[in-house]
Write an enzyme that holds these catalytic residues in place. Structure first.
Site, PDB file in Angstrom:
ATOM      1  N   ASP A  29       0.832  -1.205   0.000  1.00  0.00           N
ATOM      2  CA  ASP A  29       0.000   0.000   0.000  1.00  0.00           C
ATOM      3  C   ASP A  29       0.870   1.260   0.000  1.00  0.00           C
ATOM      4  O   ASP A  29       1.928   1.284   0.631  1.00  0.00           O
ATOM      5  CB  ASP A  29      -0.911  -0.008   1.228  1.00  0.00           C
ATOM      6  N   ASN A  77     -10.224  -3.061  -6.715  1.00  0.00           N
ATOM      7  CA  ASN A  77      -9.387  -2.100  -7.445  1.00  0.00           C
ATOM      8  C   ASN A  77      -9.932  -1.747  -8.826  1.00  0.00           C
ATOM      9  O   ASN A  77      -9.488  -0.768  -9.443  1.00  0.00           O
ATOM     10  CB  ASN A  77      -7.960  -2.625  -7.595  1.00  0.00           C
ATOM     11  N   ARG A  80     -11.000   1.898  -9.462  1.00  0.00           N
ATOM     12  CA  ARG A  80     -10.068   3.013  -9.656  1.00  0.00           C
ATOM     13  C   ARG A  80     -10.251   3.619 -11.049  1.00  0.00           C
ATOM     14  O   ARG A  80     -10.913   3.022 -11.911  1.00  0.00           O
ATOM     15  CB  ARG A  80      -8.637   2.517  -9.472  1.00  0.00           C
ATOM     16  N   ARG A 203      -5.732  -2.338   8.556  1.00  0.00           N
ATOM     17  CA  ARG A 203      -6.774  -3.258   8.102  1.00  0.00           C
ATOM     18  C   ARG A 203      -6.158  -4.275   7.146  1.00  0.00           C
ATOM     19  O   ARG A 203      -5.073  -4.063   6.613  1.00  0.00           O
ATOM     20  CB  ARG A 203      -7.911  -2.500   7.417  1.00  0.00           C
TER      21      ARG A 203
END
Length: 252
Positions: A29, A77, A80, A203
């Site tokens: 990330d 994702n 996005r 998370r």
């Protein structure tokens, strides 16, 4: 290899080889934020993130860690911007094509997990080629979670098991953890001992929900492109200081 990488080419003396995790999983990330801090477009963060992953793979190989799993692209994702998703698909394909020969030579076994049928056909072809050409390799097991979601993985496992029950191939009382694991994407891959997440987010983001039941979790504020061997060393030091009891009482 950079000077820092060369410095940590071999296992640092303060790490105990017998206490190393066999399997490390990473949630990579912070690529976009790294690019923003550098005044660059987001896609440049993803390119830098690939370089960080390549070095981590080689570091795991150098230090004797048996398996590395990377969360490359989640089922969420797809939400996005289209330009970013298209770039990522192209980047995955290009990196696979460019790096495959070296991975074969370094005895890396490559495996992709996730709903691969939804990926572009050209990328699916590169994935199939990479897995086929490395399937006999006996070095580090490198798993890339692509179009992967932990909940979706569990649902598809339940459907597959339910179908076998419906067909009379399996009795409900025969269903146990081993049965369930045989229907997961990750069949044949041991559960991660250590899960690392960069960029400080607290998370697991739908990643390996079944498999990380007893994984040690390490969170660092470092953005993924800056996660180098020194940062990995810190993560392993923290891991080796923990007592893994797997729900049991400490013997001390």
């Amino acid at each position: 290899m950079t000077a820092q990488q060369t410095e940590l080419q071999y296992l640092p003396p303060d790490l105990k080889r017998e206490l190393l995790p066999k399997h490390v999983a990473v949630i990579m990330d912070g690529n976009g934020r790294w690019a923003k801090h550098q005044g660059l477009p987001r896609i440049m963060g993803h390119k830098a993130g690939v370089d960080a992953l390549k070095d981590l793979l080689r570091c795991c190989k150098d230090w004797g860690i048996e398996a590395l799993t990377a969360y490359a692209f989640s089922t969420e994702n797809w939400g996005r911007p289209h330009e970013e998703v298209d770039f990522l698909m192209t980047l995955f394909q290009r990196v696979l094509r460019q790096e495959l020969r070296e991975m074969v030579e370094e005895n890396v076994q490559i495996r992709f997990v996730g709903n691969l049928s939804s990926l572009p056909r050209s990328l699916q072809a590169e994935i199939s080629r990479a897995m086929e050409e490395t399937k006999v390799n006996r070095g580090i097991k490198f798993t890339i979670a692509t179009n992967y979601g932990g909940r979706q993985e569990i649902i598809q496992a339940c459907r597959a098991i339910a179908q076998k029950v419906q067909q009379g191939l399996l009795q409900p009382d025969e269903i146990d953890e081993a049965t369930f694991e045989r229907h997961l994407y990750t069949i044949g891959i041991c559960d991660p001992d250590l899960l690392i997440r960069t960029s400080g987010e607290m998370r697991v983001s739908n990643f390996l929900l079944w498999q990380i039941a007893y994984s040690e979790i390490y969170i660092t504020d470092t953005l993924w492109p800056d996660f180098d061997r020194h940062e990995f060393h810190r993560a392993l030091c923290a891991y080796q200081q923990r007592e893994r009891r797997f729900g049991k009482v400490s013997e001390v």
